[in-house]
Write a protein that holds these residues in place. Structure first.
Motif, PDB file in Angstrom:
ATOM      1  N   ARG A  28     -37.627  44.790 -54.003  1.00 24.02           N
ATOM      2  CA  ARG A  28     -38.290  45.966 -53.312  1.00 24.02           C
ATOM      3  C   ARG A  28     -37.242  47.040 -53.871  1.00 24.02           C
ATOM      4  O   ARG A  28     -37.606  48.238 -54.165  1.00 24.02           O
ATOM      5  CB  ARG A  28     -38.234  45.762 -51.877  1.00 24.02           C
ATOM      6  N   GLY A  29     -35.872  46.744 -53.577  1.00 22.27           N
ATOM      7  CA  GLY A  29     -35.183  47.788 -53.988  1.00 22.27           C
ATOM      8  C   GLY A  29     -34.997  48.053 -55.498  1.00 22.27           C
ATOM      9  O   GLY A  29     -35.010  49.217 -55.944  1.00 22.27           O
ATOM     10  N   LEU A  30     -35.130  47.087 -56.466  1.00 21.71           N
ATOM     11  CA  LEU A  30     -35.397  47.085 -58.034  1.00 21.71           C
ATOM     12  C   LEU A  30     -36.490  48.136 -58.110  1.00 21.71           C
ATOM     13  O   LEU A  30     -36.586  49.007 -59.079  1.00 21.71           O
ATOM     14  CB  LEU A  30     -35.612  46.030 -58.484  1.00 21.71           C
ATOM     15  N   CYS A  31     -37.773  47.793 -57.405  1.00 25.71           N
ATOM     16  CA  CYS A  31     -38.909  48.670 -57.801  1.00 25.71           C
ATOM     17  C   CYS A  31     -38.964  49.978 -57.541  1.00 25.71           C
ATOM     18  O   CYS A  31     -39.404  50.914 -58.034  1.00 25.71           O
ATOM     19  CB  CYS A  31     -40.260  47.870 -57.125  1.00 25.71           C
ATOM     20  N   ALA A  32     -37.679  50.220 -56.309  1.00 24.70           N
ATOM     21  CA  ALA A  32     -37.712  51.438 -55.745  1.00 24.70           C
ATOM     22  C   ALA A  32     -36.673  52.426 -56.309  1.00 24.70           C
ATOM     23  O   ALA A  32     -36.025  53.305 -55.672  1.00 24.70           O
ATOM     24  CB  ALA A  32     -37.647  51.265 -54.122  1.00 24.70           C
ATOM     25  N   ASP A  33     -35.936  51.994 -57.511  1.00 23.53           N
ATOM     26  CA  ASP A  33     -35.055  52.646 -58.234  1.00 23.53           C
ATOM     27  C   ASP A  33     -33.701  52.626 -57.870  1.00 23.53           C
ATOM     28  O   ASP A  33     -32.893  53.473 -57.937  1.00 23.53           O
ATOM     29  CB  ASP A  33     -35.389  54.232 -58.438  1.00 23.53           C
ATOM     30  N   VAL A  34     -33.408  51.429 -56.965  1.00 27.45           N
ATOM     31  CA  VAL A  34     -31.927  51.497 -56.586  1.00 27.45           C
ATOM     32  C   VAL A  34     -30.875  51.416 -57.842  1.00 27.45           C
ATOM     33  O   VAL A  34     -29.749  51.883 -57.826  1.00 27.45           O
ATOM     34  CB  VAL A  34     -31.697  50.142 -55.838  1.00 27.45           C
ATOM     35  N   ILE A  35     -31.293  50.847 -59.019  1.00 23.61           N
ATOM     36  CA  ILE A  35     -30.428  50.899 -60.168  1.00 23.61           C
ATOM     37  C   ILE A  35     -30.050  52.249 -60.388  1.00 23.61           C
ATOM     38  O   ILE A  35     -29.116  52.564 -60.876  1.00 23.61           O
ATOM     39  CB  ILE A  35     -30.881  49.969 -61.252  1.00 23.61           C
ATOM     40  N   GLU A  36     -31.321  53.004 -60.674  1.00 22.83           N
ATOM     41  CA  GLU A  36     -31.457  54.453 -60.956  1.00 22.83           C
ATOM     42  C   GLU A  36     -30.473  55.233 -60.217  1.00 22.83           C
ATOM     43  O   GLU A  36     -29.715  56.064 -60.589  1.00 22.83           O
ATOM     44  CB  GLU A  36     -32.708  55.089 -61.109  1.00 22.83           C
ATOM     45  N   ASN A  37     -30.663  55.008 -58.982  1.00 25.77           N
ATOM     46  CA  ASN A  37     -29.925  55.968 -57.807  1.00 25.77           C
ATOM     47  C   ASN A  37     -28.374  55.734 -58.190  1.00 25.77           C
ATOM     48  O   ASN A  37     -27.553  56.570 -57.909  1.00 25.77           O
ATOM     49  CB  ASN A  37     -30.407  55.660 -56.325  1.00 25.77           C
ATOM     50  N   ARG A  89     -46.394  42.478 -58.626  1.00 25.88           N
ATOM     51  CA  ARG A  89     -46.813  42.948 -59.886  1.00 25.88           C
ATOM     52  C   ARG A  89     -47.231  44.385 -59.875  1.00 25.88           C
ATOM     53  O   ARG A  89     -46.805  45.222 -60.666  1.00 25.88           O
ATOM     54  CB  ARG A  89     -47.777  41.742 -60.438  1.00 25.88           C
ATOM     55  N   ASP A  90     -48.194  44.782 -59.046  1.00 24.76           N
ATOM     56  CA  ASP A  90     -48.835  45.948 -59.101  1.00 24.76           C
ATOM     57  C   ASP A  90     -47.979  47.267 -58.901  1.00 24.76           C
ATOM     58  O   ASP A  90     -47.970  48.303 -59.387  1.00 24.76           O
ATOM     59  CB  ASP A  90     -49.997  46.154 -58.073  1.00 24.76           C
ATOM     60  N   ALA A  91     -47.072  46.961 -57.825  1.00 27.57           N
ATOM     61  CA  ALA A  91     -46.067  47.991 -57.507  1.00 27.57           C
ATOM     62  C   ALA A  91     -45.082  48.085 -58.849  1.00 27.57           C
ATOM     63  O   ALA A  91     -44.645  49.323 -59.229  1.00 27.57           O
ATOM     64  CB  ALA A  91     -45.075  47.356 -56.240  1.00 27.57           C
ATOM     65  N   PHE A  92     -44.861  47.230 -59.607  1.00 25.20           N
ATOM     66  CA  PHE A  92     -43.882  47.276 -60.672  1.00 25.20           C
ATOM     67  C   PHE A  92     -44.735  48.132 -62.103  1.00 25.20           C
ATOM     68  O   PHE A  92     -44.133  48.983 -62.517  1.00 25.20           O
ATOM     69  CB  PHE A  92     -43.323  45.982 -61.100  1.00 25.20           C
ATOM     70  N   LEU A  93     -46.048  47.522 -61.993  1.00 22.64           N
ATOM     71  CA  LEU A  93     -46.788  48.517 -63.026  1.00 22.64           C
ATOM     72  C   LEU A  93     -47.034  49.695 -62.719  1.00 22.64           C
ATOM     73  O   LEU A  93     -47.222  50.646 -63.724  1.00 22.64           O
ATOM     74  CB  LEU A  93     -47.946  47.591 -63.221  1.00 22.64           C
ATOM     75  N   ALA A  94     -47.053  50.049 -61.390  1.00 26.16           N
ATOM     76  CA  ALA A  94     -47.350  51.470 -60.963  1.00 26.16           C
ATOM     77  C   ALA A  94     -46.236  52.407 -61.765  1.00 26.16           C
ATOM     78  O   ALA A  94     -46.358  53.532 -61.957  1.00 26.16           O
ATOM     79  CB  ALA A  94     -47.578  51.628 -59.618  1.00 26.16           C
ATOM     80  N   LYS A  95     -45.080  51.851 -61.737  1.00 23.02           N
ATOM     81  CA  LYS A  95     -43.926  52.426 -62.210  1.00 23.02           C
ATOM     82  C   LYS A  95     -43.860  52.428 -63.647  1.00 23.02           C
ATOM     83  O   LYS A  95     -43.157  53.536 -64.334  1.00 23.02           O
ATOM     84  CB  LYS A  95     -42.561  51.870 -61.535  1.00 23.02           C
ATOM     85  N   ASP A  96     -44.073  51.591 -64.229  1.00 23.92           N
ATOM     86  CA  ASP A  96     -43.720  51.205 -65.818  1.00 23.92           C
ATOM     87  C   ASP A  96     -44.789  50.045 -66.171  1.00 23.92           C
ATOM     88  O   ASP A  96     -44.602  48.818 -65.751  1.00 23.92           O
ATOM     89  CB  ASP A  96     -42.357  50.935 -66.190  1.00 23.92           C
ATOM     90  N   ILE A  97     -45.987  50.469 -66.810  1.00 21.80           N
ATOM     91  CA  ILE A  97     -46.860  49.564 -67.065  1.00 21.80           C
ATOM     92  C   ILE A  97     -46.067  48.301 -68.210  1.00 21.80           C
ATOM     93  O   ILE A  97     -46.720  47.296 -68.418  1.00 21.80           O
ATOM     94  CB  ILE A  97     -47.891  50.067 -68.324  1.00 21.80           C
TER      95      ILE A  97
END
Length: 249
Positions: free
Chosen positions: A133-142, A174-182
């Motif tokens: 969840r955090g990975l998909c929600a950009d915790v690294i980027e933040n 899977r869909d959550a990650f693909l929505a961020k980056d195919i």
């Protein structure tokens, strides 16, 4: 670089080419006093373990550190705590960053991916709790944004997490990650039962690379598969937590 002989404790000394001012290590199940499903070095004080055992384990952890560490109340989000700012209580966040010397940052995990980050000069460090969840929600980027360094100037170490052969997820993940980056499709393998096997390490490497971080180390563990060495929530449900620690001297 690491503090003390953590290897003799059965813990992990990350193998990454950091500056001499950067210190890090990751605990395993070894070296503590907890029993039963929490045996033996559980640092999590919210998982049902005997509070006195957790307190003793945290006391032993403190013995390897220059000061009291900063623990977080992790909520599988993308908030990053600035440990250079004074605070009280336990910060609610899933990552922390500091430029202050002698301030150990701690991430607790038992399948989620701990990521340690530092700059090449050894002037700033970060610790990230990267569940899906955090990975998909950009915790690294933040986290990288708060570190205020270019990706080319950063090193990352991927600590023990559930491996790509054991992390079964539904199509929603899977869909959550693909929505961020195919391109995230490269890190999912379909199973016969309609589920998917997700590669947390691969997904994290993809996110780090997109930030310009090319110095990425670690990422060759599996908490689920190595029962004697690591806690795993997916495997055992009732279990302890490991600590990934980083600080500046």
């Amino acid at each position: 670089m690491n503090n003390g002989n953590v290897g003799s404790a059965g813990w992990i000394a990350p193998d990454w080419p950091t500056a001499p001012t950067v210190h890090s290590f990751i605990t395993t199940r070894f070296g503590g006093v907890s029993s039963g499903p929490y045996a033996s070095f559980n640092v999590g004080n919210y998982v049902g373990d005997d509070p006195q055992a957790v307190s003793e384990n945290r006391k032993r952890l403190r013995g390897y550190l220059p000061n009291e560490p900063i623990y977080l109340q992790q909520i599988h989000g993308n908030q990053v705590f600035n440990a250079d700012v004074s605070h009280s209580g336990v910060p609610e966040a899933d990552a922390s960053v500091t430029t202050t010397r002698g301030v150990p940052l701690v991430i607790q995990t038992a399948d989620c991916l701990p990521i340690l980050i530092c700059d090449q000069a050894g002037t700033v460090v970060g610790a990230v709790h990267a569940g899906w969840r955090g990975l998909c929600a950009d915790v690294i980027e933040n986290t990288v944004q708060l570190m205020k360094k270019s990706g080319e100037d950063l090193f990352a170490y991927l600590g023990p997490a559930i491996g790509p052969n054991n992390f079964e997820v539904g199509s929603d993940v899977r869909d959550a990650f693909l929505a961020k980056d195919i391109r995230a499709t490269d890190h999912f393998r379909e199973k016969d039962n309609g589920k998917w096997l997700a590669d947390l390490y691969g997904l994290a490497r993809q996110r780090l690379a997109a930030l310009g971080i090319i110095h990425i180390h670690g990422g060759n563990f599996c908490t689920f598969a190595e029962k004697e060495r690591f806690f795993s929530y997916r495997r055992d449900r009732t279990t302890g937590r490991m600590a990934s620690v980083i600080w500046l001297s």
